[in-house]
Scaffold this active site. Sequence first.
Site, PDB file in Angstrom:
ATOM      1  N   TYR A 288       6.989  -2.614  -8.611  1.00  0.00           N
ATOM      2  CA  TYR A 288       6.286  -2.092  -9.787  1.00  0.00           C
ATOM      3  C   TYR A 288       7.242  -1.508 -10.826  1.00  0.00           C
ATOM      4  O   TYR A 288       7.000  -1.572 -12.022  1.00  0.00           O
ATOM      5  CB  TYR A 288       5.322  -0.975  -9.358  1.00  0.00           C
ATOM      6  CG  TYR A 288       3.955  -1.412  -8.912  1.00  0.00           C
ATOM      7  CD1 TYR A 288       3.675  -2.728  -8.556  1.00  0.00           C
ATOM      8  CD2 TYR A 288       2.926  -0.482  -8.829  1.00  0.00           C
ATOM      9  CE1 TYR A 288       2.416  -3.108  -8.128  1.00  0.00           C
ATOM     10  CE2 TYR A 288       1.653  -0.852  -8.403  1.00  0.00           C
ATOM     11  CZ  TYR A 288       1.404  -2.160  -8.059  1.00  0.00           C
ATOM     12  OH  TYR A 288       0.164  -2.518  -7.639  1.00  0.00           O
TER      13      TYR A 288
ATOM     14  N   ARG B  80       0.093   3.459 -12.284  1.00  0.00           N
ATOM     15  CA  ARG B  80       1.169   3.501 -11.298  1.00  0.00           C
ATOM     16  C   ARG B  80       2.455   2.868 -11.801  1.00  0.00           C
ATOM     17  O   ARG B  80       3.448   2.808 -11.072  1.00  0.00           O
ATOM     18  CB  ARG B  80       0.715   2.792 -10.013  1.00  0.00           C
ATOM     19  CG  ARG B  80      -0.411   3.489  -9.267  1.00  0.00           C
ATOM     20  CD  ARG B  80      -1.065   2.550  -8.265  1.00  0.00           C
ATOM     21  NE  ARG B  80      -1.796   1.492  -8.951  1.00  0.00           N
ATOM     22  CZ  ARG B  80      -2.398   0.465  -8.331  1.00  0.00           C
ATOM     23  NH1 ARG B  80      -2.328   0.378  -7.008  1.00  0.00           N
ATOM     24  NH2 ARG B  80      -3.052  -0.440  -9.019  1.00  0.00           N
TER      25      ARG B  80
ATOM     26  N   GLY C 177       0.803  -1.221   0.000  1.00  0.00           N
ATOM     27  CA  GLY C 177       0.000   0.000   0.000  1.00  0.00           C
ATOM     28  C   GLY C 177       0.828   1.259   0.000  1.00  0.00           C
ATOM     29  O   GLY C 177       1.971   1.286  -0.455  1.00  0.00           O
TER      30      GLY C 177
ATOM     31  N   GLU D 227      -0.655   4.166  -1.258  1.00  0.00           N
ATOM     32  CA  GLU D 227      -1.186   5.054  -2.293  1.00  0.00           C
ATOM     33  C   GLU D 227      -1.943   6.253  -1.723  1.00  0.00           C
ATOM     34  O   GLU D 227      -2.161   7.237  -2.428  1.00  0.00           O
ATOM     35  CB  GLU D 227      -2.123   4.278  -3.232  1.00  0.00           C
ATOM     36  CG  GLU D 227      -1.425   3.250  -4.119  1.00  0.00           C
ATOM     37  CD  GLU D 227      -1.485   1.861  -3.526  1.00  0.00           C
ATOM     38  OE1 GLU D 227      -1.316   0.891  -4.276  1.00  0.00           O
ATOM     39  OE2 GLU D 227      -1.671   1.736  -2.295  1.00  0.00           O
TER      40      GLU D 227
ATOM     41  N   HIS E 116      -3.527 -10.647 -11.424  1.00  0.00           N
ATOM     42  CA  HIS E 116      -4.707  -9.772 -11.355  1.00  0.00           C
ATOM     43  C   HIS E 116      -5.511  -9.835 -12.661  1.00  0.00           C
ATOM     44  O   HIS E 116      -6.160  -8.860 -13.045  1.00  0.00           O
ATOM     45  CB  HIS E 116      -4.325  -8.311 -11.070  1.00  0.00           C
ATOM     46  CG  HIS E 116      -3.382  -8.128  -9.924  1.00  0.00           C
ATOM     47  ND1 HIS E 116      -3.503  -8.830  -8.747  1.00  0.00           N
ATOM     48  CD2 HIS E 116      -2.308  -7.307  -9.779  1.00  0.00           C
ATOM     49  CE1 HIS E 116      -2.525  -8.448  -7.921  1.00  0.00           C
ATOM     50  NE2 HIS E 116      -1.792  -7.550  -8.519  1.00  0.00           N
TER      51      HIS E 116
ATOM     52  N   ASP F   3      -2.744 -12.002  -2.834  1.00  0.00           N
ATOM     53  CA  ASP F   3      -2.376 -10.578  -2.790  1.00  0.00           C
ATOM     54  C   ASP F   3      -2.511 -10.056  -1.353  1.00  0.00           C
ATOM     55  O   ASP F   3      -2.719  -8.860  -1.134  1.00  0.00           O
ATOM     56  CB  ASP F   3      -3.248  -9.752  -3.740  1.00  0.00           C
ATOM     57  CG  ASP F   3      -2.634  -8.384  -4.070  1.00  0.00           C
ATOM     58  OD1 ASP F   3      -1.437  -8.183  -3.799  1.00  0.00           O
ATOM     59  OD2 ASP F   3      -3.367  -7.520  -4.581  1.00  0.00           O
TER      60      ASP F   3
ATOM     61  N   HIS G  44       2.292  -7.394 -12.719  1.00  0.00           N
ATOM     62  CA  HIS G  44       1.055  -6.782 -12.228  1.00  0.00           C
ATOM     63  C   HIS G  44       0.301  -6.193 -13.415  1.00  0.00           C
ATOM     64  O   HIS G  44       0.798  -5.304 -14.106  1.00  0.00           O
ATOM     65  CB  HIS G  44       1.401  -5.684 -11.218  1.00  0.00           C
ATOM     66  CG  HIS G  44       0.288  -4.724 -10.930  1.00  0.00           C
ATOM     67  ND1 HIS G  44      -0.441  -4.765  -9.765  1.00  0.00           N
ATOM     68  CD2 HIS G  44      -0.209  -3.678 -11.644  1.00  0.00           C
ATOM     69  CE1 HIS G  44      -1.341  -3.796  -9.781  1.00  0.00           C
ATOM     70  NE2 HIS G  44      -1.221  -3.121 -10.915  1.00  0.00           N
TER      71      HIS G  44
END
Length: 417
Positions: free
Chosen positions: A144, A177, A82, A84, A238, A294, A209
Amino acid sequence: MTGEASKLWLLKGFAQAYGLQPEGPSPTAILVGGGQILAFLDNEKQIAGAESMSDDVCVLDVPGCILTPGLVDLHVHIIGGGGEAGPSSCTPSSQLSDFLDAGITTVVGVLGTDCVTRRQESLVSKCRALNDDGITAYHWAGSYRVPPATITGSIQGDLCLVESCIGVGEIAVSDHRSSAPTPHELARIASEARVGGMLGGKAGLVHVHMGTGMTQLQPLQNAIEISDVPITQFLPTHMERNPSLVNAAKSWIDQGGYVDFTAGSKALDAVSQLLLAAPRQQEKYLRHCSISSDSFGSLPVFDARGQLVKYEVAEPKELLRCMQQLLLQSRNTAGPQDRHMSLLRYLSLFTSNPAAQLKLPQKGQIAVGCDADILVLDATTYELRYVFAKGKLMRTPDWVMGGAFERGDRIRPRKLQ
């Protein structure tokens, strides 16, 4: 050996064992010791002999239950995720009891959006802690962003020299992102991971992702077209986000690729959508899918302008709930003769499929010589009763093993040596 490590466990009285290798009739009992499955027993004489062979033999009689392999979860934010919504939105780190209460005995840790305050060194340290606690933990290098963050300075170096490193991920694609990697960058990462996997004896996959962007899987398709990297080098996750992405997953599988879904109602819908689209190829499609949790990652919801409108945290138990729902669906829809194979195919989404993708031959199956990661489930409701991880009893209906500093009415903290 002393203490828990010296115990032999004899599991008997169960109705059926699933995930057997080689496939065949279910044994009458299973002998476990030294972290491994030692033997399948087929009659009362063998069982009596096993019970009397040593004072260290503990018998667990579980009538009305079935045995399955422990769940293999290839996508877990083990040190939290997290961020964000700012520093206060960083999710908490995982705890041992959370995994055991979800039947998860093998995890692969991952970094997501935040690779500034969450680092590879912390990920590796958490893997060591979870392994010390009694389950099995690996990790993905990177996050990411591109280029991926590593410990040794290279993808090949991490795969060769960092024991818990199993591949690269989760590289963000088709997501606002992401760092918008080019096909050439993705192809280079995949090539590095492939060679590193060869040298290190690892899977060497690139775990991707997938966001909801219009390009969907096209960046990966472009990377494959401009290189000699096979489609199996990428493992997008995902893929359940919307029906369009599920259709893209079908096309990806048709080309020989593999996909991962995130546990939840959308994953159930995605599996149904795939099977309805290819009723004569159900076994193939299920074999090319896996489902992960996840867990401990954030579940942000953004509007069309990219503004955050909702924020939740994924739970490990969602993986167990997803499996239970699929098994119940299998039992209720398949005929009596097909019920066993149908249940086994759904179970593989959480066990043998991710283990095979990650090249972990000791995991995801119940076989002599394999790691003794075994779940005992109620044969009717599929409620989790007992968990064995690497041959140790780690959860019962009355208690669950926790980390050294976990507290609670049901938790037995692991004693530090």
